[in-house]
Design an enzyme around this catalytic site. Structure first.
Site, PDB file in Angstrom:
ATOM      1  N   ASP A   1     -10.416   2.647   2.148  1.00  0.00           N
ATOM      2  CA  ASP A   1     -10.614   2.151   3.518  1.00  0.00           C
ATOM      3  C   ASP A   1     -11.332   3.200   4.367  1.00  0.00           C
ATOM      4  O   ASP A   1     -12.134   2.862   5.245  1.00  0.00           O
ATOM      5  CB  ASP A   1      -9.279   1.795   4.173  1.00  0.00           C
TER       6      ASP A   1
ATOM      7  N   ARG B   1      -1.869   1.718  21.696  1.00  0.00           N
ATOM      8  CA  ARG B   1      -0.943   1.115  22.670  1.00  0.00           C
ATOM      9  C   ARG B   1       0.336   1.953  22.755  1.00  0.00           C
ATOM     10  O   ARG B   1       0.786   2.294  23.837  1.00  0.00           O
ATOM     11  CB  ARG B   1      -0.618  -0.321  22.227  1.00  0.00           C
TER      12      ARG B   1
ATOM     13  N   ALA C   1     -13.122  -3.238  12.992  1.00  0.00           N
ATOM     14  CA  ALA C   1     -12.551  -3.545  11.676  1.00  0.00           C
ATOM     15  C   ALA C   1     -12.173  -5.022  11.562  1.00  0.00           C
ATOM     16  O   ALA C   1     -12.011  -5.543  10.459  1.00  0.00           O
ATOM     17  CB  ALA C   1     -11.345  -2.655  11.404  1.00  0.00           C
TER      18      ALA C   1
ATOM     19  N   GLY D   1      -2.210   2.313  13.192  1.00  0.00           N
ATOM     20  CA  GLY D   1      -1.522   1.681  12.063  1.00  0.00           C
ATOM     21  C   GLY D   1      -2.240   2.060  10.770  1.00  0.00           C
ATOM     22  O   GLY D   1      -2.914   3.090  10.702  1.00  0.00           O
TER      23      GLY D   1
ATOM     24  N   LYS E   1       0.812  -1.219   0.000  1.00  0.00           N
ATOM     25  CA  LYS E   1       0.000   0.000   0.000  1.00  0.00           C
ATOM     26  C   LYS E   1       0.847   1.271   0.000  1.00  0.00           C
ATOM     27  O   LYS E   1       0.416   2.296  -0.493  1.00  0.00           O
ATOM     28  CB  LYS E   1      -0.941   0.017   1.215  1.00  0.00           C
TER      29      LYS E   1
ATOM     30  N   ALA F   1      -4.894   0.846   9.184  1.00  0.00           N
ATOM     31  CA  ALA F   1      -6.352   0.954   9.273  1.00  0.00           C
ATOM     32  C   ALA F   1      -6.751   2.171  10.109  1.00  0.00           C
ATOM     33  O   ALA F   1      -7.661   2.928   9.737  1.00  0.00           O
ATOM     34  CB  ALA F   1      -6.928  -0.323   9.877  1.00  0.00           C
TER      35      ALA F   1
HETATM   36  P1  ATR Z   1      -3.132  -2.371  10.193  1.00  0.00           P
HETATM   37  O1  ATR Z   1      -2.631  -2.033   8.827  1.00  0.00           O
HETATM   38  O2  ATR Z   1      -4.092  -3.521  10.217  1.00  0.00           O
HETATM   39  O3  ATR Z   1      -3.639  -1.183  10.925  1.00  0.00           O
HETATM   40  P2  ATR Z   1      -0.643  -2.209  11.622  1.00  0.00           P
HETATM   41  O4  ATR Z   1      -0.287  -1.022  10.783  1.00  0.00           O
HETATM   42  O5  ATR Z   1       0.385  -3.238  11.888  1.00  0.00           O
HETATM   43  O6  ATR Z   1      -1.868  -2.976  10.986  1.00  0.00           O
HETATM   44  O7  ATR Z   1      -1.239  -1.646  13.005  1.00  0.00           O
HETATM   45  C1  ATR Z   1      -1.657  -2.507  14.003  1.00  0.00           C
HETATM   46  C2  ATR Z   1      -2.355  -1.698  15.095  1.00  0.00           C
HETATM   47  O8  ATR Z   1      -2.829  -2.599  16.092  1.00  0.00           O
HETATM   48  C3  ATR Z   1      -1.466  -0.705  15.807  1.00  0.00           C
HETATM   49  O9  ATR Z   1      -2.239   0.390  16.226  1.00  0.00           O
HETATM   50  C4  ATR Z   1      -0.974  -1.529  17.001  1.00  0.00           C
HETATM   51  O10 ATR Z   1      -0.536  -0.762  18.108  1.00  0.00           O
HETATM   52  P3  ATR Z   1       1.006  -0.248  18.186  1.00  0.00           P
HETATM   53  O11 ATR Z   1       1.093   0.932  17.280  1.00  0.00           O
HETATM   54  O12 ATR Z   1       1.221   0.097  19.622  1.00  0.00           O
HETATM   55  O13 ATR Z   1       1.858  -1.408  17.730  1.00  0.00           O
HETATM   56  C5  ATR Z   1      -2.227  -2.267  17.350  1.00  0.00           C
HETATM   57  N1  ATR Z   1      -1.982  -3.504  18.108  1.00  0.00           N
HETATM   58  C6  ATR Z   1      -1.493  -4.673  17.638  1.00  0.00           C
HETATM   59  N2  ATR Z   1      -1.437  -5.593  18.631  1.00  0.00           N
HETATM   60  C7  ATR Z   1      -1.890  -4.983  19.757  1.00  0.00           C
HETATM   61  C8  ATR Z   1      -2.109  -5.401  21.100  1.00  0.00           C
HETATM   62  N3  ATR Z   1      -1.820  -6.653  21.500  1.00  0.00           N
HETATM   63  N4  ATR Z   1      -2.612  -4.502  21.988  1.00  0.00           N
HETATM   64  C9  ATR Z   1      -2.914  -3.245  21.595  1.00  0.00           C
HETATM   65  N5  ATR Z   1      -2.750  -2.786  20.331  1.00  0.00           N
HETATM   66  C10 ATR Z   1      -2.247  -3.636  19.423  1.00  0.00           C
END
Ligand code: ATR
Length: 271
Positions: free
Chosen positions: A100, A147, A215, A125, A65, A127
């Site tokens: 999205d 987080r 989502a 992230g 992307k 999304a």
């Molecule tokens: P996507 O494209 O699906 O958004 P990504 O860019 O990898 O995937 O983002 C994942 C999101 O889920 C992030 O906001 C991540 O938080 P961090 O920025 O702190 O990493 C969040 N996330 C993933 N696992 C998590 C968990 N166990 N607890 C809380 N947030 C989580």
């Protein structure tokens, strides 16, 4: 026959081919939707080459992307989000879009959730970025909780800087109860709850005046959505967001109103 497709790696389990092909069938459009899985380093060349092969439109997924952003001319929203998930080859130069964002807003609207007041977006992230910009463009106040709080701050700053009149702030997950107390919309844009019974939001922070979109679509009924339903909230599962991002791409490519019901049915049959 028009050829559309999805480029990503991996794309084997994608639900987009049956969803789009159900749409072509319902409208009697002579088209196919296929998947392309180039090597991870070959994305930009593959997107450019697709035009030469006569591909009319491409969806783009992980991990391409961001690569697609430089291979095509992104529209302002895709540029702000920093990711392209839909490429349109109908013009002189391929253009890049991000459906999205509208996937989330249309999913909420389809469930009579009013997009005014305050939205809490959990996740910063890919999304989370799309959802935060999409809701800010609707005029909503946006509270991003993540987080990693610094990522939420960064995203909120970008939203505030690029959206007319936007009110956006970033927070850690510990702020969720306070943020949700007077929120109207909640979107989980993290992967928490995917194939697990976890939830990123404490159940007692939810209330009946919320519209809640998760989502996550595997499973369709996440713990978050069950907790939200128990609290009396309006719930919207992740398949609706997936559906409406596809619907938006379909409409851009075909210039026709998408047969939403047929596409929804094809999607849900496979979930
Ligand atoms: P996507 O494209 O699906 O958004 P990504 O860019 O990898 O995937 O983002 C994942 C999101 O889920 C992030 O906001 C991540 O938080 P961090 O920025 O702190 O990493 C969040 N996330 C993933 N696992 C998590 C968990 N166990 N607890 C809380 N947030 C989580």
């Amino acid at each position: 026959m028009d050829v559309y497709g999805l480029i990503g790696n991996p794309v084997g389990h994608s639900l987009s081919p049956p969803m789009h092909e159900a749409g072509y069938e319902a409208l009697g459009v002579d088209a196919r939707y296929v998947t392309f899985e180039p090597p991870v380093e070959g994305a930009a060349a593959a997107v450019e080459g697709a035009a030469d092969l006569g591909v009319a439109g491409l969806n783009v997924t992980i991990p391409f992307k961001q690569d697609a952003l430089v291979a095509v001319e992104p529209d302002p929203l895709a540029r702000r989000i920093g990711a392209v998930n839909t490429v349109d080859f109908s013009g002189e130069r391929p253009t890049g879009h991000n459906t999205d964002a509208v996937g989330a807003t249309r999913a909420l609207r389809a469930h009579d959730v009013t997009l005014s007041g305050t939205a809490v977006v959990v996740g910063a992230g890919g999304a989370g970025r799309a959802v935060a910009f999409g809701l800010a463009d609707e005029g909503m106040t946006v509270r991003v909780a993540n987080r990693t709080a610094s990522k939420a701050d960064g995203l909120a700053d970008e939203v505030a800087a690029t959206t007319d009149g936007a009110d956006a702030t970033g927070h850690g997950l510990d702020a969720l109860p306070e943020l949700l107390a007077d929120a109207d919309v909640l979107v989980n844009a993290t992967s928490v709850g995917m194939e697990s019974e976890e939830t990123p939001v404490p159940a007692d922070a939810l209330h009946g005046d919320l519209g809640v979109l998760d989502a996550v679509y595997r499973p369709l009924e996440t713990r978050l959505l069950r907790d939200a339903a128990d609290a009396g909230a309006t719930t919207v599962d992740g398949a609706w967001m997936l559906l409406y991002q596809g619907v938006a791409a379909f409409e851009r490519w075909t210039d026709r109103e998408a047969p939403v019901d047929a596409m929804n049915e094809a999607l849900r049959e496979r979930l």
